[in-house]
Design a protein around this motif. Sequence first.
Motif, short mmCIF file in Angstrom:
data_model
loop_
_atom_site.label_atom_id
_atom_site.label_comp_id
_atom_site.label_asym_id
_atom_site.label_seq_id
_atom_site.Cartn_x
_atom_site.Cartn_y
_atom_site.Cartn_z
N LEU A 61 0.82 -1.21 0.00
CA LEU A 61 0.00 0.00 0.00
C LEU A 61 0.86 1.26 0.00
O LEU A 61 0.56 2.23 -0.71
N ALA A 62 1.92 1.26 0.78
CA ALA A 62 2.82 2.43 0.80
C ALA A 62 3.51 2.60 -0.55
O ALA A 62 3.66 3.72 -1.04
N ALA A 63 3.93 1.48 -1.14
CA ALA A 63 4.58 1.54 -2.45
C ALA A 63 3.60 2.04 -3.50
O ALA A 63 3.94 2.88 -4.35
N LEU A 64 2.36 1.55 -3.45
CA LEU A 64 1.33 2.00 -4.38
C LEU A 64 1.08 3.49 -4.25
O LEU A 64 1.00 4.20 -5.27
N ALA A 65 0.95 3.97 -3.03
CA ALA A 65 0.72 5.40 -2.81
C ALA A 65 1.87 6.22 -3.37
O ALA A 65 1.65 7.24 -4.03
N THR A 66 3.08 5.77 -3.13
CA THR A 66 4.25 6.51 -3.60
C THR A 66 4.36 6.47 -5.12
O THR A 66 4.56 7.51 -5.76
N VAL A 67 4.22 5.30 -5.70
CA VAL A 67 4.35 5.17 -7.16
C VAL A 67 3.21 5.90 -7.88
O VAL A 67 3.43 6.57 -8.89
N LEU A 68 2.00 5.82 -7.36
CA LEU A 68 0.87 6.48 -8.00
C LEU A 68 0.96 8.00 -7.91
O LEU A 68 0.68 8.70 -8.89
N THR A 69 1.35 8.53 -6.75
CA THR A 69 1.48 9.98 -6.66
C THR A 69 2.64 10.48 -7.52
O THR A 69 2.55 11.53 -8.15
N GLY A 70 3.72 9.71 -7.56
CA GLY A 70 4.83 10.06 -8.44
C GLY A 70 4.44 9.98 -9.90
O GLY A 70 4.78 10.85 -10.71
N GLY A 71 3.71 8.92 -10.26
CA GLY A 71 3.25 8.76 -11.63
C GLY A 71 2.31 9.87 -12.05
O GLY A 71 2.39 10.38 -13.18
N TYR A 72 1.42 10.27 -11.14
CA TYR A 72 0.49 11.36 -11.47
C TYR A 72 1.24 12.68 -11.59
O TYR A 72 0.91 13.50 -12.44
N THR A 73 2.26 12.88 -10.78
CA THR A 73 3.09 14.08 -10.90
C THR A 73 3.78 14.11 -12.26
O THR A 73 3.84 15.16 -12.91
N ILE A 74 4.28 12.97 -12.70
CA ILE A 74 4.91 12.87 -14.02
C ILE A 74 3.88 13.21 -15.11
O ILE A 74 4.17 13.95 -16.05
N LEU A 75 2.67 12.69 -14.97
CA LEU A 75 1.61 12.97 -15.93
C LEU A 75 1.31 14.47 -15.98
O LEU A 75 1.13 15.04 -17.06
N LEU A 76 1.28 15.12 -14.83
CA LEU A 76 1.04 16.56 -14.80
C LEU A 76 2.17 17.34 -15.48
O LEU A 76 1.93 18.34 -16.16
N PHE A 77 3.41 16.88 -15.28
CA PHE A 77 4.54 17.49 -15.98
C PHE A 77 4.33 17.38 -17.49
O PHE A 77 4.54 18.35 -18.23
N ILE A 78 3.95 16.20 -17.95
CA ILE A 78 3.76 15.96 -19.38
C ILE A 78 2.60 16.79 -19.92
O ILE A 78 2.70 17.37 -21.01
N GLN A 79 1.51 16.87 -19.17
CA GLN A 79 0.37 17.67 -19.61
C GLN A 79 0.74 19.15 -19.71
O GLN A 79 0.28 19.85 -20.61
N ASP A 80 1.57 19.61 -18.80
CA ASP A 80 1.99 21.01 -18.86
C ASP A 80 2.81 21.29 -20.11
O ASP A 80 2.78 22.38 -20.65
#
Length: 125
Positions: A61-80
């Motif tokens: 669960l901790a790994a999922l939270a970390t990887v998903l928030t990091g992945g979403y941050t990457i997605l936001l970078f790409i969208q920008d």
Amino acid sequence: MIISVIIGLAFSQVHIAAVSLLFVREIGFYLFLFVFSSVIYLAILFGFRSWDRASVVQTVLAALATVLTGGYTILLFIQDRADPRSVDFSEISLSFSLIVATVIIYFIGTVALLITAKKSSRGLK
């Protein structure tokens, strides 16, 4: 994984500088969540001792939270980057690269940790 958390914290100024240049308002919040969940994940990793249901669920669960928030941050970078007003990628590339590398390290490290913990628990039985 421990080193990547420390490096992530040490380079927080790089992330803050990159976020201040981007037009996506939410990126700072998700970057904070990524760093915060990384620190929590680090604490959980220090507590991982054996292959039991509670340890595995907590770690996953901790790994999922970390990887998903990091992945979403990457997605936001790409969208920008799709915004024509966006800054040149070279100005945010270090922050982006650090986040991508950290997410990959967490994913691979968690899988490796769970595999080795499972194998060592089988050897004890």
